[in-house]
Motif scaffolding. Structure first.
Motif, PDB file in Angstrom:
ATOM      1  N   GLY A 265      11.555  11.983   9.013  1.00 23.42           N
ATOM      2  CA  GLY A 265      11.580  11.021   7.920  1.00 23.42           C
ATOM      3  C   GLY A 265      12.891  10.260   7.914  1.00 23.42           C
ATOM      4  O   GLY A 265      13.711  10.409   8.822  1.00 23.42           O
ATOM      5  N   PRO A 266      13.059   9.383   6.938  1.00 23.35           N
ATOM      6  CA  PRO A 266      12.242   9.177   5.753  1.00 23.35           C
ATOM      7  C   PRO A 266      11.140   8.133   5.967  1.00 23.35           C
ATOM      8  O   PRO A 266      11.264   7.257   6.823  1.00 23.35           O
ATOM      9  N   THR A 267      10.068   8.264   5.195  1.00 28.53           N
ATOM     10  CA  THR A 267       8.987   7.290   5.241  1.00 28.53           C
ATOM     11  C   THR A 267       8.304   7.239   3.883  1.00 28.53           C
ATOM     12  O   THR A 267       8.274   8.239   3.156  1.00 28.53           O
ATOM     13  N   VAL A 268       7.779   6.069   3.543  1.00 28.74           N
ATOM     14  CA  VAL A 268       7.073   5.872   2.271  1.00 28.74           C
ATOM     15  C   VAL A 268       5.729   5.209   2.569  1.00 28.74           C
ATOM     16  O   VAL A 268       5.676   4.180   3.234  1.00 28.74           O
ATOM     17  N   GLY A 269       4.659   5.818   2.079  1.00 27.98           N
ATOM     18  CA  GLY A 269       3.329   5.239   2.212  1.00 27.98           C
ATOM     19  C   GLY A 269       2.895   4.619   0.900  1.00 27.98           C
ATOM     20  O   GLY A 269       3.047   5.235  -0.165  1.00 27.98           O
ATOM     21  N   VAL A 270       2.374   3.406   0.953  1.00 25.51           N
ATOM     22  CA  VAL A 270       1.956   2.679  -0.248  1.00 25.51           C
ATOM     23  C   VAL A 270       0.429   2.588  -0.255  1.00 25.51           C
ATOM     24  O   VAL A 270      -0.171   2.082   0.690  1.00 25.51           O
ATOM     25  N   LEU A 271      -0.181   3.075  -1.324  1.00 22.03           N
ATOM     26  CA  LEU A 271      -1.638   3.111  -1.435  1.00 22.03           C
ATOM     27  C   LEU A 271      -2.181   1.899  -2.187  1.00 22.03           C
ATOM     28  O   LEU A 271      -1.501   1.323  -3.044  1.00 22.03           O
ATOM     29  N   GLY A 272      -3.436   1.572  -1.896  1.00 24.39           N
ATOM     30  CA  GLY A 272      -4.147   0.532  -2.626  1.00 24.39           C
ATOM     31  C   GLY A 272      -5.169   1.141  -3.567  1.00 24.39           C
ATOM     32  O   GLY A 272      -6.177   0.508  -3.897  1.00 24.39           O
ATOM     33  N   CYS A 273      -4.922   2.359  -4.018  1.00 26.25           N
ATOM     34  CA  CYS A 273      -5.813   3.070  -4.934  1.00 26.25           C
ATOM     35  C   CYS A 273      -4.951   4.044  -5.733  1.00 26.25           C
ATOM     36  O   CYS A 273      -3.723   4.037  -5.611  1.00 26.25           O
ATOM     37  N   GLY A 274      -5.591   4.867  -6.545  1.00 21.79           N
ATOM     38  CA  GLY A 274      -4.833   5.830  -7.329  1.00 21.79           C
ATOM     39  C   GLY A 274      -4.194   6.900  -6.468  1.00 21.79           C
ATOM     40  O   GLY A 274      -4.634   7.147  -5.339  1.00 21.79           O
ATOM     41  N   PRO A 275      -3.165   7.573  -6.981  1.00 26.62           N
ATOM     42  CA  PRO A 275      -2.453   8.581  -6.179  1.00 26.62           C
ATOM     43  C   PRO A 275      -3.298   9.807  -5.878  1.00 26.62           C
ATOM     44  O   PRO A 275      -2.937  10.608  -5.019  1.00 26.62           O
ATOM     45  N   ASP A 276      -4.409   9.956  -6.565  1.00 26.91           N
ATOM     46  CA  ASP A 276      -5.310  11.088  -6.341  1.00 26.91           C
ATOM     47  C   ASP A 276      -6.526  10.700  -5.501  1.00 26.91           C
ATOM     48  O   ASP A 276      -7.451  11.492  -5.334  1.00 26.91           O
ATOM     49  N   ARG A 277      -6.523   9.484  -4.966  1.00 20.31           N
ATOM     50  CA  ARG A 277      -7.666   8.983  -4.192  1.00 20.31           C
ATOM     51  C   ARG A 277      -7.181   8.447  -2.852  1.00 20.31           C
ATOM     52  O   ARG A 277      -7.199   7.238  -2.611  1.00 20.31           O
ATOM     53  N   ILE A 278      -6.705   9.317  -1.986  1.00 18.74           N
ATOM     54  CA  ILE A 278      -6.166   8.877  -0.697  1.00 18.74           C
ATOM     55  C   ILE A 278      -7.245   8.131   0.094  1.00 18.74           C
ATOM     56  O   ILE A 278      -8.358   8.614   0.247  1.00 18.74           O
ATOM     57  N   TYR A 279      -6.896   6.962   0.576  1.00 15.63           N
ATOM     58  CA  TYR A 279      -7.818   6.166   1.393  1.00 15.63           C
ATOM     59  C   TYR A 279      -7.051   5.613   2.588  1.00 15.63           C
ATOM     60  O   TYR A 279      -5.956   5.092   2.424  1.00 15.63           O
ATOM     61  N   PRO A 280      -7.640   5.734   3.804  1.00 16.47           N
ATOM     62  CA  PRO A 280      -8.917   6.384   4.126  1.00 16.47           C
ATOM     63  C   PRO A 280      -8.808   7.899   4.079  1.00 16.47           C
ATOM     64  O   PRO A 280      -7.716   8.454   4.272  1.00 16.47           O
TER      65      PRO A 280
END
Length: 374
Positions: free
Chosen positions: A164-179
């Motif tokens: 690390g370090p790394t940061v992943g940014v989601l396009g949904c809620g934090p409890d709905r990992i996609y894909p």
């Protein structure tokens, strides 16, 4: 961290970031904006219709779901009132009112570089994205990407492999990992940095969410590097948003006939920095880091084509000389080399196993640049 009024405003169904920020500035604080009535909001510049929507309360189910999500120790909300809120993101026109974070929030305030690209990269594109992620992390920069398949995942994996370090940014809620295929990767990213989103728990995937995610990726970083992208790629949206935010845009060139090179070539024509390796990125966005990196005393070849593996038999050397960095069919290689089809096929397999040649769709082959080999 006390999210308070910022979280209240972020959860309201019709209070967008731009409108909320305008009201916070007009009324003096997020607490004042959250407690304002319709006449006050109208005096501050909203129409009656927008003021009525602004005061709509947070749905009870959403409030309860968010409170339940926050019960875990590694789940938290970061708002513009917090020191760890990405400082570069605050300089954009519509920064998120709240970021739902899984992992270590301290990395959000670190200088970072976005690495994005095709969801279906070529083998060399995937390798380069992973290499860039690894080397940027080793240089102490946060590798930011969208946790998507392909290039995004490769960049994250490289950073995770480097610790690390790394940061992943989601396009949904934090409890709905996609894909869903990237659930394990998301867990690794959270362990090596953080996974963040502006969408509250329970928010599903929607097409309109990804441009909003991309603005966070572009806005929180010093620059955006596009590894491979077609002309209608979402990565070009991220690059455009980076340019609009005054950040650096960088692009990796590729074979002229490859569809995933066209987006990068367009960016380069429009002024993006051409990237052949991590040093190009560091020189553009973090020159102090680039100057401090140790260099090898070995002389580099003037081109990848001049660097050939030792011990190649004459016929294999001849075949390698007929290969370029754009995929070629076996028939073309037979014609160029004068070797039989069986000989060419057998040698291509051996060269691919040595990491000198890579296969491409349609039964074609190309050379691997020496800098792209692990």
């Amino acid at each position: 961290m006390n999210a308070g009024a910022w979280l209240e405003l972020a959860l309201r169904p019709a209070a967008g970031p731009g409108t909320v920020m305008a009201m916070v500035r007009e009324l003096g604080s997020p607490t004042a904006a959250a407690g304002a009535d319709i006449p006050t909001l109208m005096e501050a510049g909203l129409s009656r219709h927008r003021a009525q929507r602004f005061v709509e309360p947070v749905p009870l189910e959403l409030r309860q779901r968010t409170e339940a999500w926050l019960e875990r120790s590694d789940h938290l909300v970061v708002t513009p009132a917090d020191d760890v809120y990405p400082p570069a993101l605050l300089q954009t026109t519509d920064p998120p009112l709240a970021l739902f974070v899984v992992g270590d929030p301290d990395y959000l305030a670190w200088p970072g570089v976005a690495v994005v690209g095709s969801r279906r990269p070529s083998p060399s594109g995937r390798e380069l994205a992973e290499e860039l992620g690894r080397e940027l992390a080793r240089a102490g920069l946060v590798v930011v990407s969208g946790l998507a398949l392909g290039t995004d995942g490769a960049a994250h994996r490289g950073a995770v492999a480097a610790g690390g370090p790394t940061v992943g940014v989601l396009g949904c809620g934090p409890d709905r990992i996609y894909p869903r295929r990237n659930v394990e990767l998301a867990e690794a990213v959270a362990g090596a940095g953080a996974v963040i989103t502006e969408f509250p728990p329970g928010t599903g995937v929607a097409r309109g969410h990804f441009p909003r995610r991309n603005r966070i990726i572009a806005g929180m970083t010093l620059g955006t590097t596009v590894v491979e992208a077609a002309t209608r790629s979402g990565s070009l949206i991220t690059a455009r948003l980076a340019a609009e935010a005054g950040r650096e845009v960088l692009a990796v060139p590729g074979p002229v006939r490859s569809p995933t090179s066209r987006g990068c070539h367009r960016l380069i024509r429009e002024g993006a920095r051409l990237v052949e390796g991590v040093e190009d990125i560091l020189e553009e966005v973090a020159p102090g880091v680039a100057a401090a990196r140790p260099t090898s005393g070995a002389a580099e070849p003037t081109s990848a084509a001049e660097a050939e593996p030792e011990g190649l038999e004459p016929e294999a050397r001849k075949l390698l000389g007929c290969l370029g960095f754009e995929p070629e069919s076996v028939d073309n290689l037979v014609e160029r080399s004068g070797l039989t089809a069986d000989t060419v096929s057998a040698m291509l397999i051996r060269l691919e196993l040595q990491g000198v040649v890579e296969s491409a769709p349609g039964g074609r082959f190309s050379r691997v640049a020496t800098g792209a080999r692990p």
